[in-house]
Design an enzyme around this catalytic site. Structure first.
Site, PDB file in Angstrom:
ATOM      1  N   HIS A   1      -6.073   7.387  -2.299  1.00 26.46           N
ATOM      2  CA  HIS A   1      -6.960   6.542  -1.490  1.00 26.46           C
ATOM      3  C   HIS A   1      -6.260   5.755  -0.373  1.00 26.46           C
ATOM      4  O   HIS A   1      -6.917   5.287   0.554  1.00 26.46           O
ATOM      5  CB  HIS A   1      -7.693   5.551  -2.397  1.00 26.46           C
ATOM      6  CG  HIS A   1      -6.886   4.367  -2.802  1.00 26.46           C
ATOM      7  ND1 HIS A   1      -5.898   4.424  -3.761  1.00 26.46           N
ATOM      8  CD2 HIS A   1      -6.897   3.085  -2.350  1.00 26.46           C
ATOM      9  CE1 HIS A   1      -5.350   3.244  -3.897  1.00 26.46           C
ATOM     10  NE2 HIS A   1      -5.934   2.395  -3.057  1.00 26.46           N
ATOM     11  N   ASP A   2      -4.917   5.634  -0.416  1.00 27.70           N
ATOM     12  CA  ASP A   2      -4.202   4.915   0.644  1.00 27.70           C
ATOM     13  C   ASP A   2      -3.106   5.780   1.265  1.00 27.70           C
ATOM     14  O   ASP A   2      -2.101   5.258   1.767  1.00 27.70           O
ATOM     15  CB  ASP A   2      -3.586   3.623   0.100  1.00 27.70           C
ATOM     16  CG  ASP A   2      -4.558   2.446   0.181  1.00 27.70           C
ATOM     17  OD1 ASP A   2      -5.413   2.456   1.078  1.00 27.70           O
ATOM     18  OD2 ASP A   2      -4.461   1.542  -0.663  1.00 27.70           O
ATOM     19  N   GLN A  32      -5.369 -17.220  -3.091  1.00 33.62           N
ATOM     20  CA  GLN A  32      -5.596 -16.318  -4.212  1.00 33.62           C
ATOM     21  C   GLN A  32      -6.827 -16.747  -5.020  1.00 33.62           C
ATOM     22  O   GLN A  32      -7.596 -15.902  -5.489  1.00 33.62           O
ATOM     23  CB  GLN A  32      -4.373 -16.288  -5.125  1.00 33.62           C
ATOM     24  CG  GLN A  32      -3.338 -15.257  -4.727  1.00 33.62           C
ATOM     25  CD  GLN A  32      -3.907 -13.846  -4.775  1.00 33.62           C
ATOM     26  OE1 GLN A  32      -4.143 -13.250  -3.732  1.00 33.62           O
ATOM     27  NE2 GLN A  32      -4.131 -13.322  -5.969  1.00 33.62           N
ATOM     28  N   ASP A  85      -9.339  -0.261  -7.278  1.00 32.63           N
ATOM     29  CA  ASP A  85      -8.468  -0.671  -6.175  1.00 32.63           C
ATOM     30  C   ASP A  85      -7.992  -2.116  -6.337  1.00 32.63           C
ATOM     31  O   ASP A  85      -6.909  -2.484  -5.874  1.00 32.63           O
ATOM     32  CB  ASP A  85      -9.231  -0.509  -4.848  1.00 32.63           C
ATOM     33  CG  ASP A  85      -8.325  -0.613  -3.636  1.00 32.63           C
ATOM     34  OD1 ASP A  85      -7.114  -0.343  -3.769  1.00 32.63           O
ATOM     35  OD2 ASP A  85      -8.825  -0.954  -2.552  1.00 32.63           O
ATOM     36  N   SER A 111       3.336   3.388  -5.411  1.00 29.44           N
ATOM     37  CA  SER A 111       3.151   2.652  -6.670  1.00 29.44           C
ATOM     38  C   SER A 111       1.714   2.122  -6.765  1.00 29.44           C
ATOM     39  O   SER A 111       1.098   2.167  -7.837  1.00 29.44           O
ATOM     40  CB  SER A 111       4.140   1.485  -6.760  1.00 29.44           C
ATOM     41  OG  SER A 111       5.468   1.960  -6.877  1.00 29.44           O
ATOM     42  N   HIS A 147       0.838  -1.200   0.000  1.00 30.31           N
ATOM     43  CA  HIS A 147       0.000   0.000   0.000  1.00 30.31           C
ATOM     44  C   HIS A 147       0.877   1.255   0.000  1.00 30.31           C
ATOM     45  O   HIS A 147       0.854   2.069   0.932  1.00 30.31           O
ATOM     46  CB  HIS A 147      -0.939  -0.012   1.203  1.00 30.31           C
ATOM     47  CG  HIS A 147      -2.014  -1.044   1.117  1.00 30.31           C
ATOM     48  ND1 HIS A 147      -1.910  -2.281   1.707  1.00 30.31           N
ATOM     49  CD2 HIS A 147      -3.223  -1.030   0.479  1.00 30.31           C
ATOM     50  CE1 HIS A 147      -2.998  -2.991   1.463  1.00 30.31           C
ATOM     51  NE2 HIS A 147      -3.814  -2.257   0.711  1.00 30.31           N
ATOM     52  N   ASN A 148       1.623   1.421  -1.060  1.00 31.96           N
ATOM     53  CA  ASN A 148       2.567   2.519  -1.186  1.00 31.96           C
ATOM     54  C   ASN A 148       2.208   3.402  -2.384  1.00 31.96           C
ATOM     55  O   ASN A 148       1.132   3.283  -2.975  1.00 31.96           O
ATOM     56  CB  ASN A 148       3.993   1.971  -1.308  1.00 31.96           C
ATOM     57  CG  ASN A 148       4.084   0.880  -2.364  1.00 31.96           C
ATOM     58  OD1 ASN A 148       3.372   0.920  -3.377  1.00 31.96           O
ATOM     59  ND2 ASN A 148       4.942  -0.108  -2.142  1.00 31.96           N
TER      60      ASN A 148
END
Length: 777
Positions: A545-546, A708, A656, A511, A508-509
């Protein structure tokens, strides 16, 4: 024959005096009849009355004769009759301290009737005493109407209570018939008899005095609360009003410092108490300080009780050294405490759960004293009156509130200044600098990258640290350059500051924020269904958003009781991300929305909040169920506000989740960093004694493909399927995620096969080991 021992009365008396316990036990025993005990008590009280009357040169006849003459002469004054009756009752019961309360006018609280040395009657507000009265005698006339009550502050025995009750009935009847006689007199003189008793002179004076005090207090409130933000001006006004209220020559205000047990004053008029020290406070102001227990002001601050001194030099607590130094002669002093009101203290007690403080509130009254006001030398001579004391007690309520809130305002103002300083420091480190802006302005996007940028498959990891903000600015310009005005340098600063406020965490960076913004860019380029404000809000929300994400989810924030979880009850991190976005927009040189109208700006912020909160997967499940129902019914309409809002939320969630719809090589690289962040959270949970879920347990890394598959099937495909039905331009997201799902299923099957093979080999090895062991035996 036995010898008899003769005991004299003197010997008996001496024995009883030396052994009072024996006498008490004998007198209160059952051997003594009730009649004998009452007779002895009667004789003792009669002896006390005779002795008291004799010592004051008042005979038993005068005890009743003198009040009788006064009652006859004062028949026109109800309060006068009642007061003389109360005085006679107190003398009859040998009680030195008493108080007469009569009903106030028009439903007001009871007032106290007092008699001055001149003989004039005065009315004052009833005061609260530190101890309750020993006996209360109600005054009831023959029509059962309450005339008032007499409060005796002493011990009243049963015999005196009977006498007082009898006396009260006759005296109350006297008051009643005197009122009837007054009406008869008025009627005989041709005047219209009043339906209600006319106010007595003291009533008129009391009402006039109260009106004057009320008008004064109204002026005080209006003036004080206008200057509540300027403490020094407020203190000056308090001193001026206090002098005016009691007609004092000088006034001083001391504050209590409970931490050091000292009194201090920043504005001093005269008569500084002994042991004073001049010091400099933390804000650079001069202060006069002296120990809390010293002097008259110290006594008032410690005891919480006011003092009224008619001659200062006769009081041991007064320090005359100040008069010697200044040449000022102090005569009378009125020194009164100023309290932090009890309701506020109770609020603090219950807020901090300091219940022992509540139980000992009355015993520790001095703890509530916030200051002491000292008035010196009443103008015109003479001592301060009880009326002055009562007026100041009322004044002190407003004075205390104003001073207390001024202190609170001063603390808030100082905290705000400290906050602004802290924000300046943070903004210096958290806002981009001019070198970064100039460097970006000189950079030029690559043509090849610009062509790839129009597709959902674009790989953000292919861009350098400088290129990501460059292309974020390019995407914004491409979408909005021709649609609304914004300073281009502000846009650059905004993007660079957003990048700076993303933390260095695995997934959550910055990028990830850039990738989500790119997905919204592609969607907006392929569709034309949203308004300008919706498009602006969507792109900014995706980019931000983050912001300031800590690499931990909402569940972790709540379980660890982090400060953020204490601020927000739901969507903890999402609310924080939105607030960080608004904070950046409000920074100088960062507001890219400044050209919007007020209404447009409010709408844009509201939509940005709606979009960012939609990234909370806890909200996604409700949104997808509602959208499923609408699509099943075939009733979806973009023009319906609730349908449009639902579609906006699902589009934001799709952006997202776009990493699940990237080409396989990008998808696998992204999943690795996602699970790295998950495992970091799991490690933190283990360190705090919690058990992480399998997705965040590093020891269950082999289950990643299977996890996943569940994630793609339960969330991603559902979301992409719903949004593709209302926005067909996003169908590529659904198709690509299906391809990735197939590969993850294949990996999951391979992982299960490998795991099964490992388990078979382990079982076989275990069996071989057992066989070898058996052969050895």
């Amino acid at each position: 024959m036995s010898n008899k021992v003769e005991i004299s009365p003197e010997q008996v008396r001496e024995y009883l005096l030396n052994n009072p316990t024996f006498l008490e036990t004998f007198v209160t025993s059952t051997q003594i009849s009730n009649e004998s005990f009452q007779r002895w008590s009667w004789r003792r009280d009669s002896h006390k009355i005779r002795k008291s009357a004799s010592s004051s040169a008042i005979s038993s006849t005068n005890l009743l004769d003198e009040p009788r003459d006064i009652l006859l002469s004062a028949y026109k004054t109800r309060n006068g009759i009642l007061y003389e009756m109360a005085s006679a009752c107190a003398r009859l019961a040998n009680c030195e301290k008493f108080e007469l309360l009569v009903p106030g006018r028009e439903g007001e609280e009871s007032v106290c009737v007092m008699k001055e040395e001149t003989g004039a009657l005065k009315l004052r507000k009833a005061r609260k005493h530190r101890r309750d009265p020993g006996f209360i005698l109600p005054l009831i006339d023959p029509t059962e109407k309450k005339l008032g009550e007499i409060r005796f502050f002493g011990v009243i025995n049963d015999r005196d209570r009977i006498f007082l009750g009898l006396f009260e009935k006759w005296a109350s009847a006297c008051v009643y018939f005197s009122q009837l006689y007054r009406r008869h007199e008025a009627k005989s003189n041709g005047a219209h008899p009043p339906t209600t008793p006319s106010p007595s002179p003291e009533d008129v004076e009391f009402i006039a005095r109260q009106r004057k005090l009320n008008a004064f207090l109204l002026e005080v409130v209006r003036s004080l609360f206008q200057d509540i933000e300027r403490t020094e001006v407020l203190i000056s006004k308090v001193l001026q009003f206090a002098q005016k209220l009691v007609d004092a020559d000088r006034a001083s205000l001391f504050f209590v410092d409970h931490r050091t047990n000292e009194l201090y004053s920043r504005i001093f008029d005269s008569g500084l108490e002994g042991n004073a020290n001049v010091s400099i406070s933390t804000d650079g102001l001069k202060e006069f300080r002296f120990p809390m227990g010293k002097g008259i002001a110290g006594h008032v601050a410690t005891s919480g009780e006011g003092v009224n001194i008619a001659n200062a030099y006769e009081d041991d607590r007064f320090n005359s050294d100040i008069d010697s130094k200044t040449g000022y002669h102090t005569t009378t002093i009125l020194c009164m405490p100023i309290f932090v009101r009890k309701w506020y203290v109770l609020f603090l007690i219950f807020k901090t759960k300091d219940y022992p403080s509540f139980l000992g509130l009355n015993q520790r009254r001095q703890k509530n004293v916030m200051g002491v006001m000292q008035m010196v030398n009443k103008k015109g001579g003479g001592p301060y009156t009880q009326v002055d004391e009562e007026a100041f007690e009322t004044f002190a309520v407003y004075c205390g509130l104003a001073l207390h809130h001024a202190k609170l305002y001063d603390k808030i103002r100082r905290s705000e200044i400290k906050h602004r300083v802290a924000m300046e420091v943070l903004s210096y480190h958290g806002v981009c600098n001019s070198d970064e802006v100039n460097k970006l302005k000189k950079s030029v996007p690559q043509a090849e990258s610009l062509q790839l940028l129009e597709n959902f498959d674009f790989n953000a990891y292919s861009l350098s640290a400088v290129e990501k903000p460059l292309y974020a600015v390019y995407m914004f310009d491409t979408l909005f350059r021709e649609k609304f005005q914004y300073p281009h340098d502000d846009l650059i600063r905004f993007v660079l500051t957003v990048r700076k406020n993303y933390r260095v965490v695995p997934y959550h960076n910055w990028s990830h924020g850039w990738t989500v913004a790119h997905c919204s860019f592609v969607t907006l380029r392929k569709t034309h269904i949203f308004s300008l404000i919706e498009e602006i809000a969507l792109y900014i929300a995706c980019l931000c958003h983050d912001l300031d994400h800590r690499g931990k989810n909402n569940a972790y924030m709540k379980s660890m009781s982090t400060p953020l979880a204490m601020i927000y009850s739901t969507s903890v991190m999402e609310h924080h991300h939105f607030n960080q976005t608004v904070t950046i927009l409000q920074q100088e040189g960062h507001n890219i929305l400044q050209s919007l109208t007020r209404e447009q700006y409010k709408e844009c912020l509201s939509l940005m909040k709606h979009f960012i909160l939609a990234t909370d997967l806890a909200l996604f499940f409700k949104n997808k169920d509602r959208m499923k129902d609408i699509l099943t019914e075939g009733s979806f309409e973009w023009d319906r506000k609730d349908h449009r809002s639902l579609a906006q939320a699902l589009l934001m969630t799709s952006c997202d989740l776009v990493a699940s719809a990237k080409p396989w090589s990008i998808q696998t690289d992204t999943v690795k960093v996602i699970f790295q962040e998950f495992y970091d959270q799991g490690d933190a949970e283990k360190k705090n004694g919690a058990s992480p879920i399998p997705m965040m347990d590093r020891e269950k890394a082999a289950e990643m493909p299977d996890l996943q598959v569940g994630f793609l099937q339960g969330i991603c495909l559902v979301c992409f399927d719903l949004i593709s039905q209302v926005l067909p331009a996003t169908t590529q997201l659904l198709d690509r995620s299906k391809q990735n799902l197939g590969k993850w299923k294949q990996l999951a099957a391979e992982s299960k096969s490998k795991q099964l093979l490992i388990e078979v080999e382990a079982t076989k090895k275990s069996a071989d080991d057992n066989n070898e062991e058996n052969e050895a035996h």
